[in-house]
Design an enzyme around this catalytic site. Structure first.
Site, PDB file in Angstrom:
ATOM      1  N   ASP A  12       0.974  -1.213  -0.025  1.00 61.34           N
ATOM      2  CA  ASP A  12       0.081  -0.050  -0.001  1.00 61.34           C
ATOM      3  C   ASP A  12       0.894   1.304  -0.087  1.00 61.34           C
ATOM      4  O   ASP A  12       2.139   1.318   0.054  1.00 61.34           O
ATOM      5  CB  ASP A  12      -0.963  -0.085   1.145  1.00 61.34           C
ATOM      6  CG  ASP A  12      -0.168  -0.493   2.452  1.00 61.34           C
ATOM      7  OD1 ASP A  12       0.965  -0.404   2.679  1.00 61.34           O
ATOM      8  OD2 ASP A  12      -0.900  -0.812   3.440  1.00 61.34           O
ATOM      9  N   GLU A  68      -9.486  -1.926   5.938  1.00 61.04           N
ATOM     10  CA  GLU A  68     -10.180  -1.551   6.943  1.00 61.04           C
ATOM     11  C   GLU A  68     -11.188  -2.299   7.391  1.00 61.04           C
ATOM     12  O   GLU A  68     -11.984  -3.076   6.464  1.00 61.04           O
ATOM     13  CB  GLU A  68     -10.600   0.029   7.021  1.00 61.04           C
ATOM     14  CG  GLU A  68      -9.462   0.981   6.758  1.00 61.04           C
ATOM     15  CD  GLU A  68      -8.456   1.039   8.088  1.00 61.04           C
ATOM     16  OE1 GLU A  68      -8.418   0.197   8.836  1.00 61.04           O
ATOM     17  OE2 GLU A  68      -7.798   2.140   8.255  1.00 61.04           O
TER      18      GLU A  68
END
Ligand code: PGA
Length: 262
Positions: free
Chosen positions: A67, A143
């Site tokens: 990421d 998330e």
């Protein structure tokens, strides 16, 4: 899942580095999936030591990072480009053109994310993906609520993650709120997964990931679906595991386990 509880962070980092080194020794052109954050620093430091002192060779290795923050240029000290350069790339011999990190500054994130997924496939897929875990149970920036089939895309960071990562920035408002991240589905396609966690503040997330139900609220629980995952923990991160004694017993008895006849 193989759960390995180590006496200390240092020991955990060394044991995880040995797994990476043994892959590179058997497959010198391996494709590694890399993670950032404070957790894998010790692992990278040990790989650098192995490169310098023992000749561990990265000359044919290809890497894909999980990421990157949206909006941070490569040379920003809190960008994951910068982190990887400082902690690994500038110390070992991975060819520059073999390094892939999601772009924090792409003007077309949809096209970029599609290219990133394609590029992983073109390189033969990820052999070994290194992972950390967030206090909310995330892997990469997936998330709570992220689909377990998700692919590389933009995610909005959770308030907990922004708070956790504020320690690296001058103030909380400086933490970017978007990131490009590999999806859970992308991660699950790696041939092997190696998750690291240390410290008491990870104990709850670790228990939920390993011993809780598989659910999108704890994206690390998706590791339960993977046939070859290793989870390296220090004692503090393992502190809430119900089956901790069993995991230790398994490791103790590993040398005597039946092996295939040759
Ligand atoms: P950390 O982050 O290694 O800095 O604790 C892990 C993560 O958020 O995935």
């Amino acid at each position: 899942m193989e759960v390995i509880i180590c006496p200390s962070y240092e020991e955990m980092s060394i044991m995880a580095a040995r797994e990476v080194a043994s892959l590179l020794n058997t497959k010198p052109n391996a494709v590694l999936g890399l993670a950032t954050g404070s957790t894998p620093r010790g692992l990278y430091a040990e790989l650098v030591r192995m490169h310098k002192e023992e000749g561990l060779d990265f000359s044919q290795v290809t890497t894909f990072n999980l990421d990157e923050y949206v909006g941070l240029p490569d040379d920003h000290p809190q960008s994951y480009h910068y982190f990887m350069r400082e902690h690994l790339f500038k110390h070992v011999n991975i060819p520059e053109q073999n390094i892939h990190i999601p772009s924090g500054t792409t003007r077309n994130h949809v096209a970029f994310c599609e290219w990133y997924e394609r590029r992983i496939k073109e390189c033969g897929g990820i052999d070994l993906q290194i992972l950390g875990i967030g206090a909310d149970g995330h892997i990469a920036f997936n998330e709570p609520g992220s689909s377990l089939g998700s692919r590389t895309r933009i995610k909005t960071l959770a308030a907990q993650t922004i708070k956790d990562n504020a320690r690296f920035f001058e103030k909380e408002e400086d933490v970017p709120i978007y990131a490009i991240t590999m999806g859970v589905g992308t991660i699950l396609e790696a041939r092997r997964l190696l998750l690291l966690a240390n410290g008491e503040n990870k104990a709850e997330a670790v228990r939920n990931a390993i011993e809780g139900p598989v659910c999108s609220m704890v994206t690390a629980s998706a590791l339960q679906l993977h046939p070859r995952s290793m989870i390296f923990l220090d004692e503090a991160a393992a502190g809430k595991l119900q089956m901790a004694d069993y995991y230790k017993w398994v490791q103790q008895n590993k040398p005597g386990a039946p092996k295939p006849e040759v």
